[in-house]
Design a protein around this motif. Sequence first.
Motif: not given
Length: 321
Positions: A43-44, A46, A103, A105-106, A120, A123, A313, A315
């Motif tokens: 996870r980032t 974002t 998805q 990520d991003g 997510d 997010e 990841d 994405d």
Amino acid sequence: MTGRHVGAGLLALALLALAGCSTADDGPDPEESGTPSSAAPGRTGTPDPDEDEDEDEDEDEEGRADPSGSADPSESADSHGPGTNRPASRRWRPRPGTRWQWQLDGRVDMSVDVPVYDIDGFENSAKTVARLHARGRKVICYINAGAWEKFRPDQADFPKELLGENNGWAGERWLDIRRLDVLEPLMAARIEMCRKKGFDAVEPDLTEGYRNTTGFPLTAAHQLDFNRMLAKLAHDRGLAVGLKNDLDQIPELVGDFDFAVNEECAQFGECDRLAPFVRRDKAVFHVEYALAPDAFCRDAKRLGLSSMRKRLDLDSWRKPC
């Protein structure tokens, strides 16, 4: 996040980063790393930009639904609007073979022509969920249920005595799932967030802590109680809920959950163990990270799984069966 062996996640992420994978949807396979990837995605943190940015250019000026986004005929009908408490008879339940995108990520790529998105919960905003609904998509809310995350806005609400060992991902620690009295209101708040944002379902992650080194003497019985609590919290709010991995407890939990989410059952030769969901006409959303599609898609289709290859990841890149 989860996986068969969560400690392998950081190594797998480094190997995949070196591979120089393409980011185009349904594009070429990422370069093979040669190392089995048995951990779940990273996870980032974002933030969702939808609150501040204009609509994507691929939507028309009036915000009409994408004509390619019609609902998949394999899905159960649901006449209730998003964010409402639906009775059990009207709760969404995806059927075997339903296509999906995962998805985490991003910024969410809404151009993928599938009827189900898993994104997510923290997010992404209610606006993002509404835009996916306008395209005919059902939307699953990813949350971490079995581990504390220092980067979440509610991280201070978790008592320190409930935090165990690191689970292999930076900033995450296993939770003492025996403490249902403390965790139930915390998990209820997260699932309520999903409901308020209009999600159709919840994907609680890390629901097999008892099989890992958590720092707590967790048993299979503790895990069953915790997982059933999560399912009830979702159902009480009219949301469908998916069982993440936890293959050993599928016989006991298949009746409590509306679908399954699995990572790498083909990699570990375990996909047959997901059959109880398919036999009950419930979807199994499945990904592989290390295997090429031609190594698992034939068996996945035979078993009725909704399968694709993803990067670790998570994405927007995907290679569906």
